[in-house]
Design a protein around this motif. Structure first.
Motif, mmCIF file in Angstrom:
data_model
loop_
_atom_site.group_PDB
_atom_site.id
_atom_site.type_symbol
_atom_site.label_atom_id
_atom_site.label_comp_id
_atom_site.label_asym_id
_atom_site.label_seq_id
_atom_site.Cartn_x
_atom_site.Cartn_y
_atom_site.Cartn_z
ATOM 1 N N ALA A 233 -2.519 -15.192 -6.102
ATOM 2 C CA ALA A 233 -2.820 -16.625 -5.991
ATOM 3 C C ALA A 233 -3.066 -17.046 -4.544
ATOM 4 N N PRO A 234 -2.219 -16.627 -3.585
ATOM 5 C CA PRO A 234 -2.499 -16.959 -2.177
ATOM 6 C C PRO A 234 -3.827 -16.381 -1.686
ATOM 7 N N ILE A 235 -4.194 -15.206 -2.173
ATOM 8 C CA ILE A 235 -5.485 -14.624 -1.791
ATOM 9 C C ILE A 235 -6.621 -15.510 -2.286
ATOM 10 N N ALA A 236 -6.511 -15.970 -3.509
ATOM 11 C CA ALA A 236 -7.542 -16.841 -4.061
ATOM 12 C C ALA A 236 -7.665 -18.125 -3.246
ATOM 13 N N GLU A 237 -6.519 -18.671 -2.834
ATOM 14 C CA GLU A 237 -6.537 -19.892 -2.019
ATOM 15 C C GLU A 237 -7.164 -19.625 -0.656
ATOM 16 N N LEU A 238 -6.836 -18.488 -0.062
ATOM 17 C CA LEU A 238 -7.385 -18.129 1.243
ATOM 18 C C LEU A 238 -8.901 -17.973 1.170
ATOM 19 N N VAL A 239 -9.371 -17.249 0.170
ATOM 20 C CA VAL A 239 -10.810 -17.028 0.019
ATOM 21 C C VAL A 239 -11.536 -18.343 -0.229
ATOM 22 N N ALA A 240 -10.938 -19.196 -1.038
ATOM 23 C CA ALA A 240 -11.557 -20.493 -1.313
ATOM 24 C C ALA A 240 -11.676 -21.328 -0.049
ATOM 25 N N ALA A 241 -10.639 -21.259 0.797
ATOM 26 C CA ALA A 241 -10.657 -22.043 2.033
ATOM 27 C C ALA A 241 -11.713 -21.527 3.001
ATOM 28 N N ILE A 242 -11.808 -20.178 3.128
ATOM 29 C CA ILE A 242 -12.769 -19.597 4.074
ATOM 30 C C ILE A 242 -14.207 -19.823 3.616
ATOM 31 N N THR A 243 -14.431 -19.702 2.313
ATOM 32 C CA THR A 243 -15.802 -19.768 1.785
ATOM 33 C C THR A 243 -16.172 -21.154 1.264
ATOM 34 N N HIS A 244 -15.255 -22.107 1.445
ATOM 35 C CA HIS A 244 -15.480 -23.474 0.941
ATOM 36 C C HIS A 244 -15.737 -23.489 -0.565
ATOM 37 N N GLY A 245 -14.993 -22.609 -1.237
ATOM 38 C CA GLY A 245 -15.046 -22.593 -2.696
ATOM 39 C C GLY A 245 -16.106 -21.708 -3.304
ATOM 40 N N SER A 246 -16.932 -21.069 -2.491
ATOM 41 C CA SER A 246 -18.015 -20.255 -3.057
ATOM 42 C C SER A 246 -17.583 -18.818 -3.376
ATOM 43 N N GLY A 247 -16.494 -18.368 -2.783
ATOM 44 C CA GLY A 247 -16.028 -16.997 -3.027
ATOM 45 C C GLY A 247 -15.317 -16.870 -4.355
ATOM 46 N N GLY A 248 -15.267 -15.662 -4.885
ATOM 47 C CA GLY A 248 -14.598 -15.412 -6.160
ATOM 48 C C GLY A 248 -13.524 -14.356 -6.027
ATOM 49 N N VAL A 249 -12.448 -14.511 -6.795
ATOM 50 C CA VAL A 249 -11.354 -13.551 -6.795
ATOM 51 C C VAL A 249 -11.002 -13.210 -8.239
ATOM 52 N N ALA A 250 -11.051 -11.911 -8.568
ATOM 53 C CA ALA A 250 -10.715 -11.474 -9.928
ATOM 54 C C ALA A 250 -9.674 -10.357 -9.836
ATOM 55 N N ALA A 251 -8.582 -10.492 -10.568
ATOM 56 C CA ALA A 251 -7.513 -9.496 -10.555
ATOM 57 C C ALA A 251 -7.463 -8.799 -11.907
ATOM 58 N N GLY A 252 -7.209 -7.484 -11.873
ATOM 59 C CA GLY A 252 -7.102 -6.748 -13.120
ATOM 60 C C GLY A 252 -6.673 -5.322 -12.895
ATOM 61 N N GLY A 253 -5.646 -4.886 -13.611
ATOM 62 C CA GLY A 253 -5.176 -3.521 -13.493
ATOM 63 C C GLY A 253 -4.236 -3.322 -12.316
ATOM 64 N N THR A 254 -3.579 -2.175 -12.312
ATOM 65 C CA THR A 254 -2.657 -1.820 -11.233
ATOM 66 C C THR A 254 -2.997 -0.429 -10.708
ATOM 67 N N LEU A 255 -2.539 -0.144 -9.508
ATOM 68 C CA LEU A 255 -2.742 1.175 -8.912
ATOM 69 C C LEU A 255 -1.685 1.421 -7.859
ATOM 70 N N TRP A 256 -1.452 2.720 -7.577
ATOM 71 C CA TRP A 256 -0.486 3.104 -6.562
ATOM 72 C C TRP A 256 -1.195 3.328 -5.246
ATOM 73 N N VAL A 257 -0.647 2.763 -4.173
ATOM 74 C CA VAL A 257 -1.245 2.919 -2.848
ATOM 75 C C VAL A 257 -0.149 3.210 -1.829
ATOM 76 N N PRO A 258 -0.486 3.914 -0.721
ATOM 77 C CA PRO A 258 0.499 4.167 0.335
ATOM 78 C C PRO A 258 0.950 2.863 0.975
#
Length: 209
Positions: free
Chosen positions: A184-209
């Motif tokens: 959710a914070p990522i979506a808010e950040l992207v919306a603020a930087i792009t003035h609402g034109s950016g998109g954020v979609a979440a789905g699935g999980t993965l393991w990362v270092p």
């Protein structure tokens, strides 16, 4: 019990000790499957064909559900089991350990063998080091070419792992791995930087270092 993180070897490493003329050479590396672990044991047998024993232990899976050990001719419970105990006690997963022994002519006794195989495994694991793997949510961020640099920098500054950047003819898609609560914070950040034109979609999980 589900886990959201676990430890894996940071790399492949070796360590050697000598006890009453017997030489013990330990190898530790990260593996992703039982087949890969067994192939590594077979590799040790081929490489050190002149040794009497190639004892092994491995733990596979984030929850450590798959655990195997092999004494390879040593008295039962004196080699593979104590090696496995070191891996389990250290809470390391996706790991294989092989200890090759060249017999020095002096019997070490059960206690001596347990100590030697445990110490060699621990020394090899210390040499390899460990890294933490965390369960993250896969996130795709779609932005324009002119905004991708700023968005990527801001995401990295907030500890978001960037897995890839796909520059399309129109927009750019950033693939990232984020903590579940950070979507959710990522979506808010992207919306603020792009003035609402950016998109954020979440789905699935993965393991990362």
């Amino acid at each position: 019990m589900a886990r959201d993180h676990y430890l894996v070897p940071a790399g492949a490493a070796e360590a050697a000790i000598e006890v009453k003329g017997s030489r013990f050479l330990g190898w530790v590396r990260r593996v992703d499957s039982e087949d890969e672990a067994r192939a590594y044991v077979a590799e040790a047998r081929r490489r050190f064909w002149d040794a009497r024993h190639h004892c092994s232990a491995f733990v596979i899976g984030a929850d450590g559900a798959l655990q195997r050990s092999n004494d390879d001719g040593e008295p039962s419970g004196t080699a593979g089991a104590p090696m496995l105990e070191v891996l389990v006690r250290r809470e390391v997963r996706d790991v294989v350990a092989v200890v090759t022994r060249w017999f020095g002519g002096t019997l070490l006794g059960a206690g001596g063998l347990v100590r030697a195989y445990s110490e060699t495994t621990a020394a090899a694991l210390d040499a390899a080091g460990v890294v933490r793997r965390e369960l993250r949510t896969r996130v795709e961020v779609t932005v324009s070419h002119g905004e991708v640099g700023k968005v990527e920098n801001e995401l990295r500054a907030r500890g978001v792992a960037i897995l890839g950047v796909d520059y399309g003819a129109g927009d750019v898609v950033l693939t990232a791995a984020a903590h579940p609560g950070a979507v959710a914070p990522i979506a808010e950040l992207v919306a603020a930087i792009t003035h609402g034109s950016g998109g954020v979609a979440a789905g699935g999980t993965l393991w990362v270092p």
